[in-house]
Design a protein around this motif. Sequence first.
Motif, PDB file in Angstrom:
ATOM      1  N   PRO A   1       0.914   2.790  -7.800  1.00  0.00           N
ATOM      2  CA  PRO A   1      -0.480   2.428  -8.108  1.00  0.00           C
ATOM      3  C   PRO A   1      -0.980   1.353  -7.154  1.00  0.00           C
ATOM      4  O   PRO A   1      -0.233   0.446  -6.763  1.00  0.00           O
ATOM      5  N   GLN A   2      -2.240   1.470  -6.758  1.00  0.00           N
ATOM      6  CA  GLN A   2      -2.795   0.516  -5.801  1.00  0.00           C
ATOM      7  C   GLN A   2      -2.986  -0.849  -6.455  1.00  0.00           C
ATOM      8  O   GLN A   2      -3.586  -0.969  -7.518  1.00  0.00           O
ATOM      9  N   SER A   3      -2.489  -1.863  -5.781  1.00  0.00           N
ATOM     10  CA  SER A   3      -2.639  -3.233  -6.256  1.00  0.00           C
ATOM     11  C   SER A   3      -3.929  -3.819  -5.691  1.00  0.00           C
ATOM     12  O   SER A   3      -4.182  -3.740  -4.478  1.00  0.00           O
ATOM     13  N   GLU A   4      -4.745  -4.398  -6.547  1.00  0.00           N
ATOM     14  CA  GLU A   4      -5.998  -5.002  -6.091  1.00  0.00           C
ATOM     15  C   GLU A   4      -5.725  -6.150  -5.128  1.00  0.00           C
ATOM     16  O   GLU A   4      -6.468  -6.348  -4.158  1.00  0.00           O
ATOM     17  N   GLU A   5      -4.666  -6.890  -5.383  1.00  0.00           N
ATOM     18  CA  GLU A   5      -4.307  -8.002  -4.500  1.00  0.00           C
ATOM     19  C   GLU A   5      -3.953  -7.485  -3.104  1.00  0.00           C
ATOM     20  O   GLU A   5      -4.400  -8.040  -2.091  1.00  0.00           O
ATOM     21  N   GLN A   6      -3.149  -6.433  -3.051  1.00  0.00           N
ATOM     22  CA  GLN A   6      -2.777  -5.876  -1.752  1.00  0.00           C
ATOM     23  C   GLN A   6      -3.973  -5.241  -1.062  1.00  0.00           C
ATOM     24  O   GLN A   6      -4.097  -5.301   0.163  1.00  0.00           O
ATOM     25  N   LYS A   7      -4.846  -4.632  -1.819  1.00  0.00           N
ATOM     26  CA  LYS A   7      -6.059  -4.049  -1.238  1.00  0.00           C
ATOM     27  C   LYS A   7      -6.897  -5.122  -0.560  1.00  0.00           C
ATOM     28  O   LYS A   7      -7.406  -4.913   0.558  1.00  0.00           O
ATOM     29  N   GLN A   8      -7.050  -6.266  -1.206  1.00  0.00           N
ATOM     30  CA  GLN A   8      -7.834  -7.351  -0.627  1.00  0.00           C
ATOM     31  C   GLN A   8      -7.178  -7.910   0.629  1.00  0.00           C
ATOM     32  O   GLN A   8      -7.863  -8.296   1.575  1.00  0.00           O
ATOM     33  N   LYS A   9      -5.853  -7.936   0.638  1.00  0.00           N
ATOM     34  CA  LYS A   9      -5.151  -8.376   1.848  1.00  0.00           C
ATOM     35  C   LYS A   9      -5.440  -7.420   3.007  1.00  0.00           C
ATOM     36  O   LYS A   9      -5.644  -7.843   4.147  1.00  0.00           O
ATOM     37  N   ALA A  10      -5.457  -6.118   2.704  1.00  0.00           N
ATOM     38  CA  ALA A  10      -5.754  -5.125   3.737  1.00  0.00           C
ATOM     39  C   ALA A  10      -7.187  -5.269   4.235  1.00  0.00           C
ATOM     40  O   ALA A  10      -7.445  -5.188   5.447  1.00  0.00           O
ATOM     41  N   VAL A  11      -8.113  -5.498   3.318  1.00  0.00           N
ATOM     42  CA  VAL A  11      -9.519  -5.672   3.701  1.00  0.00           C
ATOM     43  C   VAL A  11      -9.668  -6.892   4.613  1.00  0.00           C
ATOM     44  O   VAL A  11     -10.402  -6.861   5.609  1.00  0.00           O
TER      45      VAL A  11
ATOM     46  N   LEU B   1       0.812  -1.215   0.000  1.00  0.00           N
ATOM     47  CA  LEU B   1       0.000   0.000   0.000  1.00  0.00           C
ATOM     48  C   LEU B   1       0.849   1.271   0.000  1.00  0.00           C
ATOM     49  O   LEU B   1       0.487   2.268   0.620  1.00  0.00           O
ATOM     50  N   ASP B   2       1.959   1.230  -0.726  1.00  0.00           N
ATOM     51  CA  ASP B   2       2.800   2.414  -0.862  1.00  0.00           C
ATOM     52  C   ASP B   2       2.000   3.537  -1.526  1.00  0.00           C
ATOM     53  O   ASP B   2       1.444   3.346  -2.613  1.00  0.00           O
ATOM     54  N   PRO B   3       1.893   4.727  -0.898  1.00  0.00           N
ATOM     55  CA  PRO B   3       1.052   5.802  -1.446  1.00  0.00           C
ATOM     56  C   PRO B   3       1.584   6.399  -2.746  1.00  0.00           C
ATOM     57  O   PRO B   3       0.852   7.112  -3.435  1.00  0.00           O
TER      58      PRO B   3
ATOM     59  N   ALA C   1       6.105   2.230  10.190  1.00  0.00           N
ATOM     60  CA  ALA C   1       5.427   1.665   9.032  1.00  0.00           C
ATOM     61  C   ALA C   1       4.381   2.621   8.489  1.00  0.00           C
ATOM     62  O   ALA C   1       3.937   3.548   9.153  1.00  0.00           O
ATOM     63  N   LYS C   2       3.972   2.369   7.252  1.00  0.00           N
ATOM     64  CA  LYS C   2       2.955   3.210   6.605  1.00  0.00           C
ATOM     65  C   LYS C   2       1.563   2.795   7.047  1.00  0.00           C
ATOM     66  O   LYS C   2       0.612   3.531   6.875  1.00  0.00           O
ATOM     67  N   LEU C   3       1.420   1.587   7.572  1.00  0.00           N
ATOM     68  CA  LEU C   3       0.107   1.090   7.953  1.00  0.00           C
ATOM     69  C   LEU C   3      -0.330   1.712   9.269  1.00  0.00           C
ATOM     70  O   LEU C   3       0.383   1.643  10.263  1.00  0.00           O
ATOM     71  N   ASP C   4      -1.498   2.295   9.286  1.00  0.00           N
ATOM     72  CA  ASP C   4      -2.033   2.920  10.499  1.00  0.00           C
ATOM     73  C   ASP C   4      -3.442   2.419  10.684  1.00  0.00           C
ATOM     74  O   ASP C   4      -4.386   2.978  10.153  1.00  0.00           O
ATOM     75  N   ILE C   5      -3.576   1.326  11.431  1.00  0.00           N
ATOM     76  CA  ILE C   5      -4.885   0.729  11.673  1.00  0.00           C
ATOM     77  C   ILE C   5      -5.429   1.305  12.963  1.00  0.00           C
ATOM     78  O   ILE C   5      -4.762   1.275  13.996  1.00  0.00           O
ATOM     79  N   ARG C   6      -6.630   1.842  12.902  1.00  0.00           N
ATOM     80  CA  ARG C   6      -7.186   2.502  14.083  1.00  0.00           C
ATOM     81  C   ARG C   6      -8.619   2.080  14.330  1.00  0.00           C
ATOM     82  O   ARG C   6      -9.383   1.824  13.399  1.00  0.00           O
ATOM     83  N   LEU C   7      -8.955   2.022  15.603  1.00  0.00           N
ATOM     84  CA  LEU C   7     -10.347   1.885  16.016  1.00  0.00           C
ATOM     85  C   LEU C   7     -10.827   3.298  16.267  1.00  0.00           C
ATOM     86  O   LEU C   7     -10.727   3.830  17.366  1.00  0.00           O
ATOM     87  N   LYS C   8     -11.305   3.938  15.205  1.00  0.00           N
ATOM     88  CA  LYS C   8     -11.607   5.359  15.313  1.00  0.00           C
ATOM     89  C   LYS C   8     -12.660   5.742  14.288  1.00  0.00           C
ATOM     90  O   LYS C   8     -12.728   5.168  13.213  1.00  0.00           O
TER      91      LYS C   8
END
Length: 312
Positions: free
Chosen positions: A203-213, A198-200, A305-312
């Motif tokens: 280009p967004q990879s559909e495979e990586q997007k699904q992994k994030a989901v 998910l490097d900003p 890391a670039k990943l910022d997962i929040r309960l917010k």
Amino acid sequence: MNESFERDALKEILTASIKEQRSARRWGIFFKFLTFAYLFMIAGLMLGWIGDEDAESASSGAHVAVVDLNGEISAGGDASSEMVLHGLKNAFEDRNSKAVILRANSPGGSPVQSGMMYDEIVRLKKQHPKIPFYVVVEDVCASGCYYTAVAGDKIFADKASIVGSIGVLMDGFGFTGTMDKLGVERRLITAGANKGFLDPFSPQSEEQKQKAVTMLAEVHQQFINVVKQGRGKRLASNNPDIFSGLVWSGETGVKLGLVDGLGSVSSVARDIVKVDNVVDFTPQPSYADRLARQLGVAAATTLGAKLDIRLK
């Protein structure tokens, strides 16, 4: 005789001069010591070396212990699990605490910090089964804050408080279009197919997007399980929106089973615990601690890391 007199006089003058110099040196050392001690005391007060850093009172009477969960939940902040649990531990262990209240006013934050607080609160409650633990919501108790709050025996809120937001998010930006317009080329070299996850600037990879989901869904389910475990049958099971990330007022939260009743710290202490004396056990970090945490957070932001997962 004159020579003897002059010699004795000169000797007395030299002796007096030496005594005066010694006395001056002693007084100089004394005043330097006083100055050093004064500066050390000032520095100690500023850096927290002198005085009690914790806010708990030495009150000998029966009281309700209060600990604040205030602001965004994050490692190294005032609403970190370390700070909040330090206050709660002291509150539960105080022999004069008749109940412990977590005064919550937070939009949420780190799911890790929230989970650590929830687990430790459950442990503290088992260690001190005779001390009731309540959560009182002020302005807002959403996401990670609510994750922590469901560890309470009961949750109280104002009718206009904001509660809920049982969901997880990961946000960011994509700059590929802007880079194309400016003629900027992204040169990213990695070892590992997903190291640039998910490097900003790519280009967004559909495979990586699904992994994030998938990852977010996993964390969301953990959140749901904790809420169900904490609230049990009090939840309105026929409302599908409870776990959708929506928020509600405290008044509606009572109807949905997210909140047990309306109240404040004062009213809960007075009407539920039957003790008017409220003592604040919220830890007060020293200046040095605050500076160290700020530097740590800044370093983590720079290197993290670039990943910022929040309960917010």
